[in-house]
Design a protein around this motif. Structure first.
Motif, mmCIF file in Angstrom:
data_model
loop_
_atom_site.group_PDB
_atom_site.id
_atom_site.type_symbol
_atom_site.label_atom_id
_atom_site.label_comp_id
_atom_site.label_asym_id
_atom_site.label_seq_id
_atom_site.Cartn_x
_atom_site.Cartn_y
_atom_site.Cartn_z
ATOM 1 N N SER A 51 1.005 -1.120 0.063
ATOM 2 C CA SER A 51 0.124 -0.009 -0.030
ATOM 3 C C SER A 51 0.742 1.302 -0.047
ATOM 4 O O SER A 51 0.495 2.333 -0.829
ATOM 5 N N PHE A 52 2.076 1.160 0.777
ATOM 6 C CA PHE A 52 2.766 2.497 0.938
ATOM 7 C C PHE A 52 3.499 2.669 -0.522
ATOM 8 O O PHE A 52 3.327 3.936 -1.141
ATOM 9 N N TYR A 163 -4.822 1.927 -7.681
ATOM 10 C CA TYR A 163 -4.774 2.385 -6.414
ATOM 11 C C TYR A 163 -6.097 1.724 -5.318
ATOM 12 O O TYR A 163 -5.815 1.456 -4.361
ATOM 13 N N PHE A 164 -7.004 1.592 -5.909
ATOM 14 C CA PHE A 164 -8.292 1.099 -5.161
ATOM 15 C C PHE A 164 -8.332 -0.298 -4.939
ATOM 16 O O PHE A 164 -8.704 -0.556 -3.853
ATOM 17 N N PRO A 165 -7.993 -1.046 -5.890
ATOM 18 C CA PRO A 165 -7.689 -2.381 -5.291
ATOM 19 C C PRO A 165 -6.748 -2.875 -4.330
ATOM 20 O O PRO A 165 -7.076 -3.705 -3.466
ATOM 21 N N ILE A 166 -5.855 -1.897 -4.158
ATOM 22 C CA ILE A 166 -5.002 -2.139 -3.099
ATOM 23 C C ILE A 166 -5.279 -1.401 -2.000
ATOM 24 O O ILE A 166 -5.169 -2.089 -0.561
ATOM 25 N N LEU A 167 -5.781 -0.222 -1.860
ATOM 26 C CA LEU A 167 -6.040 0.586 -0.960
ATOM 27 C C LEU A 167 -7.557 0.377 -0.096
ATOM 28 O O LEU A 167 -7.638 0.855 0.999
ATOM 29 N N SER A 168 -8.322 0.097 -1.017
ATOM 30 C CA SER A 168 -9.583 -0.284 -0.285
ATOM 31 C C SER A 168 -9.836 -1.381 0.868
ATOM 32 O O SER A 168 -10.534 -1.042 1.599
ATOM 33 N N SER A 169 -8.814 -2.315 0.943
ATOM 34 C CA SER A 169 -8.938 -2.993 1.838
ATOM 35 C C SER A 169 -7.773 -3.002 3.062
ATOM 36 O O SER A 169 -7.965 -3.677 3.842
ATOM 37 N N TYR A 379 -17.213 1.319 5.041
ATOM 38 C CA TYR A 379 -15.929 1.917 4.415
ATOM 39 C C TYR A 379 -15.744 1.955 2.925
ATOM 40 O O TYR A 379 -15.374 3.080 2.421
ATOM 41 N N ALA A 380 -15.861 1.033 2.409
ATOM 42 C CA ALA A 380 -15.522 0.708 0.936
ATOM 43 C C ALA A 380 -16.504 1.768 0.113
ATOM 44 O O ALA A 380 -16.198 2.425 -0.700
ATOM 45 N N SER A 381 -17.895 1.626 0.621
ATOM 46 C CA SER A 381 -18.936 2.405 -0.184
ATOM 47 C C SER A 381 -18.684 3.890 -0.051
ATOM 48 O O SER A 381 -18.827 4.608 -0.954
ATOM 49 N N VAL A 382 -18.652 4.231 1.352
ATOM 50 C CA VAL A 382 -18.579 5.706 1.551
ATOM 51 C C VAL A 382 -17.159 6.212 1.115
ATOM 52 O O VAL A 382 -17.005 7.367 0.537
#
Length: 449
Positions: A51-52, A163-169, A379-382
């Motif tokens: 993520s970093f 970005y989002f596949p890595i950071l969303s979780s 978290y993911a939706s908002v």
């Protein structure tokens, strides 16, 4: 027979049930909707590092665009046919990339709950290839609109796919120290800017703009492909909500958070876009302007880590409100003050440091407060919707600032600074209001929140 792996039920989180679930017992429904995969220390380390590095190669690169901005509008540039390029249009190349990185969330997050882990990793790989292709095609561009399509559009879409596949979780893998963990992860933006700002400036001076862009295309491939092929899944065993429902959308805390996201992203990126350019107008060299951008990013990284750590102890929402107020004070006091009397360099240098600390703090704390106010499962939706709005804000702030600026002269920046201060002041009002309304909704005021 092998025993089933253990799961962890977060019974304190709200469950989401469908019409077909009504026949199930409440306990069963809650357990299924909030059950988490177990996590090992090694997996946490992998998520932390991946993520970093994702932040470094996406947001960090975006935050160094100010060096390209100063170069593309300079008389000495040798990549564009025209020597009279609009600062607003050139700024839109960088803000388009940044905006698409964030606004892609509204399309990507719903996909993440419907695809398998191999497909998630393929999505990340496609993002890496688009990012690299964007820089590669930008190296053969000769007009601003071609840069918009390549360094702006292609790179922005690709970075969002990574970005989002890595950071969303990522927040799901940390509990008590979530603020510190996310602070470290998001410090990658500052570290990336610290590394790329002087690197891009040195490459532009030594090998020219076209080979600079090709070098960045190679760097993106080398750094990002290992991240893409080792992407981690969400810890939730059940499907998380990926769309904001009507009940959530009408909550005052949600509406104010969306408003804060738009205003803050519009104001936050504007100083970074024009930092190197303003430094030249103030009398510094282009190389020193690039170094100041690197310093700002270094302080930004420190700010993200420190404010995340402090936020875990004094309250993340409290710290978020404080950083917003400090941003407004830095803009209205130091940056605006540096314009007077033919330029006050001391105030400008102080602004570079203080704003880097405050702006980094906001960006580190905002995702953690989303989880705190709306719940981890939402978290993911908002977060996805607010980041979509933040992307729109990014594409609004710097181009409008560039249009207000016109020619890059010291006196012309006064209206730009006032515009920026108003954006961030509006965001501050919204964030403070969320703090109060969240306590009212939960019917419990806590000083540490």
């Amino acid at each position: 027979m092998d025993s089933a792996p253990p799961v962890i039920a977060l019974t304190r989180l709200p469950s989401t049930t469908t019409r077909s679930d009504r026949s199930q017992s409440p306990v069963t429904a809650a357990s299924e909707s909030t059950a988490l995969r177990p996590v090992s220390k090694n997996r946490q380390i992998l998520v932390l590092v991946s993520s970093f590095l994702t932040i470094v190669i996406t947001i960090g690169l975006n935050q160094s665009y100010g060096v390209f901005q100063a170069y593309y509008i300079s008389p000495s540039q040798i990549i564009l046919n025209s020597t009279d390029n609009s600062p607003a249009l050139v700024a839109f190349v960088g803000t388009l990339a940044s905006g698409l990185t964030w606004s892609g969330s509204i399309f990507i997050n719903p996909m993440l709950t419907r695809i398998s882990l191999p497909q998630l990793r393929q999505l990340c790989v496609s993002g890496v290839l688009l990012m690299s292709l964007g820089f590669g095609l930008a190296s053969i561009s000769s007009t601003v609109w071609q840069l918009l399509l390549t360094q702006g559009l292609l790179y922005g879409v690709g970075s969002s796919l990574l970005y989002f596949p890595i950071l969303s979780s990522a927040p799901e893998y940390f509990n008590e120290r979530r603020g510190a963990a996310m602070g470290f992860i998001l410090s990658g933006a500052g570290i990336g800017g610290l590394l790329f700002s002087p690197l891009v400036r040195a490459l532009l001076s030594n090998i020219g703009p076209r080979w600079t862009l090709r070098a960045l295309a190679l760097i993106v491939l080398v750094v990002s492909l290992p991240i893409a092929v080792s992407a981690s899944p969400s810890r939730f065993l059940g499907r998380r909500p990926t769309h904001v429902d009507l009940k959530m959308a009408l909550k005052p805390t949600f509406l104010l958070s969306v408003c804060a996201g738009f205003l803050q992203s519009g104001g936050n990126g504007l100083p970074l876009t024009f930092l190197a350019e303003y430094s030249v107008a103030l009398g510094y060299t282009a190389a020193f302007g690039a170094n100041l951008l690197a310093v700002n990013n270094a302080v930004n990284a420190i700010g993200r880590i420190l404010t995340g750590w402090v936020g875990d102890r004094v309250g993340r929402q409290n710290m978020l409100c404080s950083m917003c107020l400090l941003c407004v004070a830095a803009i209205a006091g130091l940056w605006l003050g540096s314009i007077g009397d033919g330029g006050r360099k001391g105030l400008w240098l102080a602004f570079v440091v203080i704003y880097g600390m405050a702006g980094g703090g906001y960006n580190a704390l905002f995702p953690t407060t989303i989880a705190e106010v709306f719940g981890l499962q939402a978290y993911a939706s908002v977060n996805g919707f607010i980041y979509f709005v933040r992307g729109l804000g990014t594409m609004f702030g710097s181009p409008v600032g560039g249009q207000i600026l016109g020619e890059s002269k010291l006196g012309n920046y006064r209206e730009v600074v006032i515009f920026d201060a108003l954006l961030l002041a509006g965001a501050t009002v919204c964030v403070v209001a969320v703090r109060g309304l969240d306590a009212a909704e939960k019917r419990a005021w806590r000083w540490r929140a």
